[in-house]
Motif scaffolding. Structure first.
Motif, PDB file in Angstrom:
ATOM      1  N   THR A 144      -7.980 -26.996  -3.776  1.00 56.02           N
ATOM      2  CA  THR A 144      -7.471 -28.325  -4.088  1.00 56.02           C
ATOM      3  C   THR A 144      -6.243 -28.193  -4.974  1.00 56.02           C
ATOM      4  N   ALA A 145      -5.347 -29.158  -4.866  1.00 54.48           N
ATOM      5  CA  ALA A 145      -4.180 -29.191  -5.741  1.00 54.48           C
ATOM      6  C   ALA A 145      -4.539 -29.713  -7.123  1.00 54.48           C
ATOM      7  N   SER A 146      -5.660 -30.412  -7.238  1.00 56.20           N
ATOM      8  CA  SER A 146      -6.078 -30.986  -8.506  1.00 56.20           C
ATOM      9  C   SER A 146      -6.389 -29.883  -9.515  1.00 56.20           C
ATOM     10  N   GLY A 147      -5.892 -30.068 -10.726  1.00 58.88           N
ATOM     11  CA  GLY A 147      -6.154 -29.113 -11.789  1.00 58.88           C
ATOM     12  C   GLY A 147      -5.136 -27.996 -11.901  1.00 58.88           C
ATOM     13  N   LYS A 148      -4.256 -27.840 -10.919  1.00 62.10           N
ATOM     14  CA  LYS A 148      -3.215 -26.815 -11.017  1.00 62.10           C
ATOM     15  C   LYS A 148      -2.138 -27.309 -11.980  1.00 62.10           C
ATOM     16  N   ARG A 149      -1.790 -26.492 -12.944  1.00 55.94           N
ATOM     17  CA  ARG A 149      -0.968 -26.947 -14.062  1.00 55.94           C
ATOM     18  C   ARG A 149       0.513 -26.591 -13.954  1.00 55.94           C
ATOM     19  N   THR A 205      15.092 -39.902 -12.682  1.00 50.72           N
ATOM     20  CA  THR A 205      14.749 -39.203 -11.444  1.00 50.72           C
ATOM     21  C   THR A 205      13.778 -40.039 -10.624  1.00 50.72           C
ATOM     22  N   ALA A 206      13.974 -40.041  -9.319  1.00 53.84           N
ATOM     23  CA  ALA A 206      13.005 -40.611  -8.380  1.00 53.84           C
ATOM     24  C   ALA A 206      12.870 -39.638  -7.227  1.00 53.84           C
ATOM     25  N   GLY A 207      11.642 -39.401  -6.784  1.00 53.90           N
ATOM     26  CA  GLY A 207      11.462 -38.440  -5.709  1.00 53.90           C
ATOM     27  C   GLY A 207      10.114 -38.561  -5.043  1.00 53.90           C
ATOM     28  N   VAL A 208       9.871 -37.650  -4.102  1.00 49.75           N
ATOM     29  CA  VAL A 208       8.605 -37.632  -3.391  1.00 49.75           C
ATOM     30  C   VAL A 208       8.256 -36.190  -3.049  1.00 49.75           C
ATOM     31  N   ASP A 209       6.991 -35.842  -3.257  1.00 50.92           N
ATOM     32  CA  ASP A 209       6.453 -34.553  -2.826  1.00 50.92           C
ATOM     33  C   ASP A 209       5.618 -34.759  -1.572  1.00 50.92           C
ATOM     34  N   LEU A 210       5.770 -33.862  -0.607  1.00 46.12           N
ATOM     35  CA  LEU A 210       4.998 -33.903   0.627  1.00 46.12           C
ATOM     36  C   LEU A 210       4.126 -32.659   0.668  1.00 46.12           C
ATOM     37  N   ASN A 211       2.833 -32.829   0.460  1.00 45.11           N
ATOM     38  CA  ASN A 211       1.922 -31.695   0.400  1.00 45.11           C
ATOM     39  C   ASN A 211       1.757 -31.049   1.775  1.00 45.11           C
ATOM     40  N   ILE A 212       1.994 -29.745   1.837  1.00 50.79           N
ATOM     41  CA  ILE A 212       1.753 -28.965   3.045  1.00 50.79           C
ATOM     42  C   ILE A 212       0.337 -28.404   3.019  1.00 50.79           C
ATOM     43  N   ASN A 213      -0.061 -27.905   1.864  1.00 52.97           N
ATOM     44  CA  ASN A 213      -1.437 -27.489   1.597  1.00 52.97           C
ATOM     45  C   ASN A 213      -1.630 -27.555   0.087  1.00 52.97           C
ATOM     46  N   PRO A 214      -2.771 -27.180  -0.468  1.00 53.51           N
ATOM     47  CA  PRO A 214      -2.964 -27.318  -1.915  1.00 53.51           C
ATOM     48  C   PRO A 214      -1.983 -26.515  -2.768  1.00 53.51           C
ATOM     49  N   THR A 215      -1.310 -25.534  -2.187  1.00 56.27           N
ATOM     50  CA  THR A 215      -0.356 -24.731  -2.950  1.00 56.27           C
ATOM     51  C   THR A 215       1.089 -25.122  -2.681  1.00 56.27           C
ATOM     52  N   TRP A 216       1.453 -25.314  -1.424  1.00 50.03           N
ATOM     53  CA  TRP A 216       2.849 -25.524  -1.045  1.00 50.03           C
ATOM     54  C   TRP A 216       3.167 -26.992  -0.787  1.00 50.03           C
ATOM     55  N   PHE A 217       4.396 -27.387  -1.137  1.00 44.22           N
ATOM     56  CA  PHE A 217       4.842 -28.761  -0.885  1.00 44.22           C
ATOM     57  C   PHE A 217       6.358 -28.785  -0.692  1.00 44.22           C
ATOM     58  N   ALA A 218       6.828 -29.806   0.012  1.00 47.06           N
ATOM     59  CA  ALA A 218       8.265 -30.067   0.163  1.00 47.06           C
ATOM     60  C   ALA A 218       8.643 -31.212  -0.768  1.00 47.06           C
ATOM     61  N   ARG A 219       9.867 -31.202  -1.252  1.00 48.11           N
ATOM     62  CA  ARG A 219      10.308 -32.227  -2.209  1.00 48.11           C
ATOM     63  C   ARG A 219      11.687 -32.760  -1.825  1.00 48.11           C
ATOM     64  N   GLY A 248      18.742 -34.106  -3.684  1.00 49.92           N
ATOM     65  CA  GLY A 248      18.243 -32.756  -3.495  1.00 49.92           C
ATOM     66  C   GLY A 248      17.022 -32.674  -2.579  1.00 49.92           C
ATOM     67  N   ILE A 249      16.853 -31.521  -1.968  1.00 49.73           N
ATOM     68  CA  ILE A 249      15.644 -31.187  -1.216  1.00 49.73           C
ATOM     69  C   ILE A 249      15.206 -29.798  -1.648  1.00 49.73           C
ATOM     70  N   GLY A 250      13.920 -29.510  -1.508  1.00 48.54           N
ATOM     71  CA  GLY A 250      13.442 -28.200  -1.912  1.00 48.54           C
ATOM     72  C   GLY A 250      12.042 -27.927  -1.431  1.00 48.54           C
ATOM     73  N   VAL A 251      11.583 -26.716  -1.688  1.00 46.70           N
ATOM     74  CA  VAL A 251      10.224 -26.289  -1.386  1.00 46.70           C
ATOM     75  C   VAL A 251       9.590 -25.766  -2.666  1.00 46.70           C
ATOM     76  N   GLY A 252       8.364 -26.184  -2.934  1.00 48.75           N
ATOM     77  CA  GLY A 252       7.723 -25.799  -4.181  1.00 48.75           C
ATOM     78  C   GLY A 252       6.343 -25.212  -3.969  1.00 48.75           C
ATOM     79  N   ALA A 253       5.865 -24.566  -5.042  1.00 47.65           N
ATOM     80  CA  ALA A 253       4.512 -24.006  -5.071  1.00 47.65           C
ATOM     81  C   ALA A 253       3.875 -24.371  -6.386  1.00 47.65           C
ATOM     82  N   ARG A 254       2.580 -24.669  -6.358  1.00 49.07           N
ATOM     83  CA  ARG A 254       1.849 -24.971  -7.579  1.00 49.07           C
ATOM     84  C   ARG A 254       0.715 -23.945  -7.751  1.00 49.07           C
ATOM     85  N   PHE A 255       0.387 -23.687  -8.993  1.00 46.49           N
ATOM     86  CA  PHE A 255      -0.654 -22.711  -9.260  1.00 46.49           C
ATOM     87  C   PHE A 255      -1.292 -22.991 -10.612  1.00 46.49           C
TER      88      PHE A 255
END
Length: 204
Positions: A25-30, A153-167, A197-204
């Protein structure tokens, strides 16, 4: 940029659905990091030495790192990994150029739950933009001091899976810089750039 965002929006729901049977889950990743690309466009036309100028926009790579206090509130450090180059125009032609490199710190609120496919966010913070590589204007040495001010700032994250997302995001920076010609202060420049801007991110 628009085609890339549309592609990410089309891909994200399906990819996230494929991982719906996992216990991750993406929940709790800081922590989150994002690498991207942004176009910076000044929205003001400053007076330089009594001449009304117009600055072109340009793109550059960007990086950001965020700490999530909880699933909805984050503190983000953001900046240009390279310099935005700006052509300085006046009277229908180029009269010089200058580079800018902004950095910023902001607080953000991310809407919806951490595992939602689409997560809009808003942010407000402080930025500084360093200006360098100023070319002479009409034989006079140009100097532009560091701009400082507020950033929204205004933006949107698009979750690909619990770790990866597009922004995708838009940032508006408001601040003034002292302008010098041959070392003498000749006024202030208020560029107030907008970055897309556009980008790709990771959460952990």
């Amino acid at each position: 940029m628009t085609l890339a965002l549309m592609g990410a929006m089309a891909f994200a729901p399906a990819a996230f659905a494929q991982d719906s049977t996992t216990t991750d889950t993406a929940s709790g990743k800081r922590f989150a990091v994002v690498g991207g690309y942004a176009l910076s466009q000044p929205t003001k036309n400053p007076l330089i030495g009594g001449v009304r100028t117009d600055l072109d926009g340009e793109g550059a790579a960007t990086l950001s790192a965020s700490y999530y206090i909880n699933d909805n509130i984050a503190i983000e450090a953001w900046g240009a990994a390279d310099k935005f180059g700006h052509r300085v125009n006046a009277g229908g032609g180029k009269i010089g150029s200058v580079d800018s490199q902004p950095i910023a710190l902001s607080g953000q609120y991310h809407f919806r739950t951490a595992d939602s496919v689409v997560r809009p966010f808003l942010g407000l913070g402080y930025y500084e933009a360093n200006y360098s590589n100023e070319t002479p204007i009409a034989g006079q040495r140009l100097g532009v001091e560091t701009a400082k001010g507020a950033m929204a700032t205004a933006g949107v994250d698009l979750n690909i899976n619990p770790t990866w997302f597009a922004r995708a995001d838009v940032r508006y920076m408001q601040g003034k810089s002292d302008v010098k010609l041959n070392g003498l202060n000749v006024g202030e420049a208020e560029l107030n750039p907008v970055t897309l801007g556009i980008g790709v991110g990771a959460r952990f």
